[in-house]
Design a protein around this motif. Sequence first.
Motif, PDB file in Angstrom:
ATOM      1  N   GLU A  35       0.833  -1.204   0.000  1.00 59.08           N
ATOM      2  CA  GLU A  35       0.000   0.000   0.000  1.00 59.08           C
ATOM      3  C   GLU A  35       0.870   1.258   0.000  1.00 59.08           C
ATOM      4  OE1 GLU A  35      -3.409   1.973   2.774  1.00 59.08           O
ATOM      5  OE2 GLU A  35      -3.342  -0.206   2.652  1.00 59.08           O
ATOM      6  N   ASN A  44       1.873   2.165  -3.466  1.00 55.84           N
ATOM      7  CA  ASN A  44       0.779   2.798  -4.209  1.00 55.84           C
ATOM      8  C   ASN A  44       0.708   4.291  -3.897  1.00 55.84           C
ATOM      9  OD1 ASN A  44       0.016   0.436  -5.477  1.00 55.84           O
ATOM     10  ND2 ASN A  44      -1.556  -0.067  -3.953  1.00 55.84           N
ATOM     11  N   TYR A  45       0.813   4.639  -2.604  1.00 54.69           N
ATOM     12  CA  TYR A  45       0.794   6.048  -2.210  1.00 54.69           C
ATOM     13  C   TYR A  45       1.998   6.798  -2.777  1.00 54.69           C
ATOM     14  CZ  TYR A  45      -3.027   5.192   1.061  1.00 54.69           C
ATOM     15  OH  TYR A  45      -4.228   4.882   1.626  1.00 54.69           O
TER      16      TYR A  45
END
Length: 119
Positions: free
Chosen positions: A2, A5-6
């Motif tokens: 995650e 992704n950020y």
Amino acid sequence: MEYLNYLLIGLIVYFLLQRLLPAKGVNQITTSELRSELKNKTKQFIDVRTAAEFRANHINGFRNIPLHELNRKANEIPKDKEVILICQSGMRSNKASEVLRKLGYHNVTNVKGGMSAWS
């Protein structure tokens, strides 16, 4: 995962903002403001589109120096006069503004919207 992704989204946003925001220390004018500037003989007008784009349509008084040739031909542009830059949409001329600022030009103006906004 995650986190990646950020990071990717952050990099994309940063890249887009760098492309869309005006260059630091560069004046911005509209095409309607440009109309009155064209009469001023103390300013120099540079169109940074390709030679083919320039031949197809250009504003009288503008000289064509394509963006990809700007570093090499910058010595042909006096530093003591304001430089007003235009392209098709304002993106390449904004990039050209950054190039000239880095080369020591202090009075640089970009035409917002470029030839697309010219009517």
